[in-house]
Design a protein around this motif. Structure first.
Motif, short mmCIF file in Angstrom:
data_model
loop_
_atom_site.label_atom_id
_atom_site.label_comp_id
_atom_site.label_asym_id
_atom_site.label_seq_id
_atom_site.Cartn_x
_atom_site.Cartn_y
_atom_site.Cartn_z
N CYS A 193 -2.89 0.52 6.66
CA CYS A 193 -2.11 0.11 5.50
C CYS A 193 -1.14 -0.99 5.91
O CYS A 193 -0.48 -0.89 6.93
N ASN B 51 1.59 -1.59 4.55
CA ASN B 51 2.96 -1.15 4.30
C ASN B 51 3.39 0.05 5.13
O ASN B 51 4.57 0.35 5.25
N CYS B 52 2.37 0.78 5.66
CA CYS B 52 2.69 2.05 6.32
C CYS B 52 1.93 2.10 7.64
O CYS B 52 0.86 1.52 7.77
N CYS C 144 -4.25 4.17 0.90
CA CYS C 144 -3.18 4.72 1.74
C CYS C 144 -2.64 5.98 1.06
O CYS C 144 -2.24 5.93 -0.10
N ILE D 109 0.01 7.45 1.78
CA ILE D 109 1.48 7.46 1.76
C ILE D 109 1.99 6.64 0.57
O ILE D 109 2.75 7.13 -0.24
N CYS D 110 1.53 5.39 0.47
CA CYS D 110 2.11 4.53 -0.57
C CYS D 110 1.13 4.20 -1.69
O CYS D 110 1.51 3.60 -2.68
N HIS E 294 -1.41 2.20 -1.57
CA HIS E 294 -2.05 0.88 -1.44
C HIS E 294 -3.57 1.02 -1.46
O HIS E 294 -4.13 1.91 -0.82
#
Ligand code: ADP
Ligand code: ZN
Length: 762
Positions: free
Chosen positions: A479, A481-482, A497, A499-500, A502
């Protein structure tokens, strides 16, 4: 300033205006938690907890009275403008709970109050839904109606209908029933024969359902002994004695031992004393089944049950809250935030599955619903019951040391044996055909399918595969971003992703070296579903996870299909692990038991033990003995071995010894500070500054760790750093932290989060 606290039993209305103190301290909404003094106008009757409108500079704003007094130190005190609502929104105890939450969890009082008093109630914008009702203005005889009929048939019909029902009717219904126009109703009103008035109607989220009353079950011996203790405590709440000591109960009962029946009867006991009740359940088990069980039990006695959860509309939430506040609903059932339900005169608070992680809120204020339930019980002087088949180490330790009273249910109600749990050593299986289904698991599935029984396969990870790896250059899809790799979802052909959120289209060749030999490794629920469907082509396989259940009805539909035997094998995540009863499920397969074991988290073993026990509890609830097959690469791990032998006490003894040696909770409180920023350097500098400051001022008895990058180093585009603290005196630490944080200022894009009794350590 001397504050009058409003004590239990005194209501706002009971305070005669003659006794009304002169000043009120008002916590103003959106003021950063500041309270100001205002004058109480002589005509107003107010109490602690009343919502009011007050002037702040040139504006008029809303706020909550948190104290009343006859004196003030402020000058130029202005009067309260207006009162919002018919009754105080909050009781003194709930305000106390908010204050405690702010102190303990190191969060602004403003944030705590916002949590205790839900937004829909604060804003006062969402009002009651009003509808026009018509009723007869006076008694009317059949002769009179007959007289009117000669002039207007419709009008006569309306009058007759109202006479028949003998109460007010919604105007729209009346028109429909009589085939009358609005005009007809209006003319009747003009003649003074009927009265039209707006009335509140409730938006009932379960309004379209009919609950068939069911009666108490006769308790078995073990249940009766447990119930006797709980009932005694509730009796004591109703008639308190001076030396009464109400200890919270830990009800430790294996799955299917009849805990819920005890909750039901405990609530009934409270109602019989005129007391109310709150039942907390994990959001995930707030299923229609659970709600139905409670609504049905109390349907016969017309005790209303209000339900609070995150899927309600604002209007529904507003109305459910008011139903509780006004005392019409004396039972509140809900997820974590229902601990703040404005039930008055509480008899009992019950927390089902008290060990569940979802009781911990993962945003400010980061409170734990179970811990607040215990505290609220203490403030309200009511009974508290914490129930679980696998109590948390914290709660079990409180029971072991006598802070809580331990009650046990050791047998299943139907005399069922605990399911037989078989552990499959996947290290031996890896060389064989399928890496997902071991030979013993597929053999067990075949056997169950032949007998027309049902199977649940559990895996704690969504998606198809967990990493996308290039065998040639070593590229892994991560990712942006993560700091996690992206999960491949085959159904949508996306890499996602977790987590976020994406997402990107799944590549067909390596984005770096362009090699087409890109590989998907690791296993998610989608892949299990796929493998199972291939292996058992005749079986009907369905998947239940957050991806498959995006529509609100999907959950219910799938469960119904499973219950009625239209699905043979259900593959799913936690969603299927909890609180579901399926008598025909005789085999539960746990695809990978090791998933949670190797996380950098001192609760990793505890969580694995709980999860295995809970999932295993889904097997064999009917007249057939259940069987569980657990696949693991670390089959001798204690969490797995103790779960296999249904040995909670063995697990507890070993785990608690380790926790004590390592000075981990429950022997200390674990406080985690996270600093995050889109700028790595700023995040790092900030945590170092904070660390230095804390080193200087922290009270003795606090262990302060070194600042370090968080295990999940990057998330949502933010760089994250951790600072871990441990202490036995957590209130002292929280206050010290607060005073340090209040004095420091940070760059605009640096955020600091303090998590007291943290659960989420990534
Ligand atoms: P738990 O909450 O401990 O998992 P439940 O209360 O859901 O257990 O009970 C499991 C099943 O046993 C339910 O179907 C319930 O209706 C039934 N049951 C509970 N208590 C009794 C009882 N005393 N007699 C007969 N059936 C019972
Ligand atoms: Zn991400």
């Amino acid at each position: 300033m001397h504050y009058f606290a409003v004590s239990r039993g005194q209501s706002g209305a009971g305070l005669h205006s003659r006794l009304m103190p002169k000043y009120a301290s008002v916590l103003v909404d959106e003021s950063g938690g500041r309270a100001f003094d205002y004058e109480v106008p002589p005509a107003l009757t107010l109490a602690v907890g009343t919502r009011v409108r007050v002037p702040v500079r040139m504006r008029s704003v809303l706020g909550t009275i948190i104290a009343l007094s006859d004196t003030t130190e402020a000058s130029g005190v202005r009067p309260i403008t207006d009162v919002v609502g018919d009754e105080p929104a909050l009781s003194a105890q709930l305000i106390r709970l908010a204050e405690w939450m702010s102190d303990y969890y190191c969060c602004p009082i403003e944030a705590a109050m916002r949590t205790v008093l839900p937004n829909v109630i604060r804003k006062a914008e969402v009002g009651h839904k009003m509808r026009l009702f018509a009723r007869l203005a006076r008694e009317i005889t059949p002769e009179e109606i007959a007289g009117i009929e000669k002039k207007s048939e419709r009008q006569a019909e309306v009058l007759a209908a109202l006479r028949d029902v003998g109460k007010a009717m919604p105007v729209t219904e009346l028109c429909e029933q009589c085939g009358a126009a609005h005009q007809t109703i209006q003319s009747l009103a003009k003649k003074g024969l009927i009265i039209i008035e707006p009335e509140k109607v409730e938006r009932d989220p379960y309004g379209t359902e009919i609950f068939i009353a069911n009666k108490n079950l006769e308790l078995n011996e073990e249940q009766a002994a447990v119930f006797a203790r709980v009932a005694q405590a509730i009796d004591q709440v109703a008639a308190p004695t001076a030396d009464a000591m109400l200890k919270p109960f830990l009800l430790h009962g294996v799955t299917g031992s009849g805990k819920t029946e005890i909750y039901l009867q405990a609530i009934e006991r409270a109602l019989n004393h005129g007391l109310g009740a709150i039942l907390l359940v994990p959001e995930i088990s707030l299923t229609p089944q659970t709600v139905e069980r409670f609504k049905s039990r109390f349907a016969a006695t017309h005790h209303e049950v209000a339900v609070l959860h995150s899927h309600l509309s604002e209007g529904e939430r507003h109305d459910e809250w008011h139903r509780i506040r006004s005392g019409r609903a004396r039972i509140a059932i809900g997820a974590r935030s229902a601990v703040f339900a404005p039930v008055e005169k509480l008899g009992v608070i019950i927390v089902d599955e008290e060990h569940e992680n979802t009781y911990k809120q993962e945003e400010t204020p980061r409170y734990h619903g179970r811990d607040l339930a215990v505290l609220r019980g203490h403030l309200e002087k009511c009974a508290v019951v914490l129930g679980s088949a696998t109590p948390s180490l914290e709660t079990a330790h409180n029971a072991a040391t006598g802070k809580y009273e331990l009650l046990r249910l050791t047998m299943r109600v139907d005399d069922q044996k605990m399911p037989f749990i078989r552990i499959v050593d996947m290290r031996m299986e890896a060389k064989k055909s399928s890496p997902i289904l071991s030979d013993p698991l597929s053999a067990a599935i075949t056997k169950r399918l032949e007998k027309k029984e049902q199977v649940i396969l559990f895996l704690n990870r969504r998606g198809f595969s967990t990493t996308l790896l290039c065998g040639k250059c070593g590229y892994v899809a991560e990712c942006p971003n993560c700091s996690v790799s992206l999960t491949f979802h085959r159904a949508t052909n996306r890499i996602v992703c977790h987590i976020c959120g994406h997402l990107a289209v799944a590549p067909t060749k390596c984005p770096d070296c362009k090699d087409p030999g890109i590989k998907y490794s690791g296993t998610g629920t989608e892949k299990v579903e796929d493998a199972v469907a291939k292996f058992f082509p005749k079986a009907i396989v369905r998947r239940m996870d957050a991806d498959a259940m995006q529509r609100r009805e999907a959950y219910r539909e799938t469960l119904d299909a499973f219950r009625t035997g239209k699905i043979d094998i259900l593959v799913g995540t936690q969603m299927i692990a909890k609180g579901l009863h399926f008598p025909n499920v005789t085999l539960v397969g746990i695809v990978n038991a090791d998933m949670g074991l190797h996380l950098p988290d001192f609760r990793a073993s505890e969580r694995t033990f709980q999860l295995l026990t809970q999932v295993a509890g889904r097997a064999g609830r009917g007249d057939v003995e259940g069987e569980v097959v657990v696949q693991s690469y670390t089959p001798f791990h204690p969490a797995i071995q103790f779960a296999r032998h249904h040995d909670f006490i063995g697990f507890y003894d070993q785990e608690i010894e380790w926790r004590e040696k390592m000075e981990q909770p429950p022997f200390t409180h674990f406080v985690l500070i996270t600093v995050r920023s889109p700028h790595q350097q700023r995040a790092q500098l900030s945590i170092e500054t904070l660390h230095r400051r804390l080193k200087e001022v922290l009270p003795p008895g606090v262990t302060l760790g070194e600042p370090s990058p968080a295990p999940l180093e990057k998330s949502h585009g933010n760089f994250r750093y951790h600072l871990a603290l441990r202490t036995r005196a957590v209130l002292k630490l929280s206050r010290a932290l607060r005073s340090v944080l209040d004095k420091l200022t940070w760059p605009e894009d640096v955020f600091i989060v303090v998590d007291v009794d943290a659960h989420h350590l990534l």
